[in-house]
Design an enzyme around this catalytic site. Structure first.
Site, PDB file in Angstrom:
ATOM      1  CG  PHE A  14       9.949   7.454   5.069  1.00  0.00           C
ATOM      2  CD1 PHE A  14      10.213   6.780   3.887  1.00  0.00           C
ATOM      3  CD2 PHE A  14       8.909   7.006   5.869  1.00  0.00           C
ATOM      4  CE1 PHE A  14       9.449   5.684   3.501  1.00  0.00           C
ATOM      5  CE2 PHE A  14       8.145   5.906   5.497  1.00  0.00           C
ATOM      6  CZ  PHE A  14       8.416   5.244   4.312  1.00  0.00           C
ATOM      7  CD  GLU A 139      -5.380  -4.423  -0.696  1.00  0.00           C
ATOM      8  OE1 GLU A 139      -4.334  -3.915  -1.119  1.00  0.00           O
ATOM      9  OE2 GLU A 139      -6.406  -4.556  -1.388  1.00  0.00           O
TER      10      GLU A 139
END
Length: 180
Positions: A14, A139
């Site tokens: 991954f 953000e």
């Protein structure tokens, strides 16, 4: 006894925005083979920031992996090629709205060496200056600033609102230096 495990092969299983996970086949000290699941992390910094009023600056934020909100010292991930002290100052400014000219290295430690290589570099400062204009958070980052005394922080440790090692370590470090 030599405890080293020799890696026979490694497979990336991954790769995300922050971590990578690999599966290693290893030869154990006794000659047998086994597998190890390893989380690769770029490292992080954390900052013990103390105000002129002898309060510790914390941030309160939601941690999805735990499905709960924690109170922590300011911290953040190292960016590629960035020195830990640079990251520490950036994170202090982004998360707290303070800056400093004096950032002192305390120590570093591995967070979960049984399965991850993440290392945290810990800094401290008590020479804070409020920024004229607060820097923007990432953000996807939402934090609430808190200023607490040692005794208030210890109560949050008891209540498990402070429930991560870097922050508990920071509180104990300040106590060991005589902060009350």
């Amino acid at each position: 006894m030599n405890f080293e495990e020799k890696t026979n092969k490694s497979k990336n299983i991954f790769e995300g925005r922050i971590i990578k996970v690999q599966l290693d086949e290893v030869t154990l000290p006794n000659g047998k083979t086994s597998t190890r699941e390893i989380v690769k992390h770029p490292g992080a910094v954390a900052i013990i920031a103390v105000t002129e009023n002898n309060k510790i600056i914390f941030v309160k934020q939601y941690r999805k992996a735990l499905e709960k909100t924690l109170v922590e010292i300011p911290a953040g991930k190292l960016e590629k090629g960035e020195e830990p002290e640079v990251t520490a100052l950036r994170e202090l400014e982004e998360e707290t709205g303070y800056t400093t000219d004096e950032l002192n290295y305390v120590t570093s430690f591995y967070t979960s060496p049984g399965f991850a290589d993440e290392i945290i570099y810990l800094y401290e400062t008590n020479k804070l200056k409020k920024l004229e204009e607060k820097k923007e958070l990432d953000e996807d980052e939402f934090v609430e600033l808190m200023e607490l005394s040692i005794s208030e922080a210890e109560q949050l440790i008891k209540n498990q609102e402070i429930h991560d090692v870097k922050t508990a370590f920071a509180v104990q470090f300040l106590k060991s230096k005589g902060m009350r």
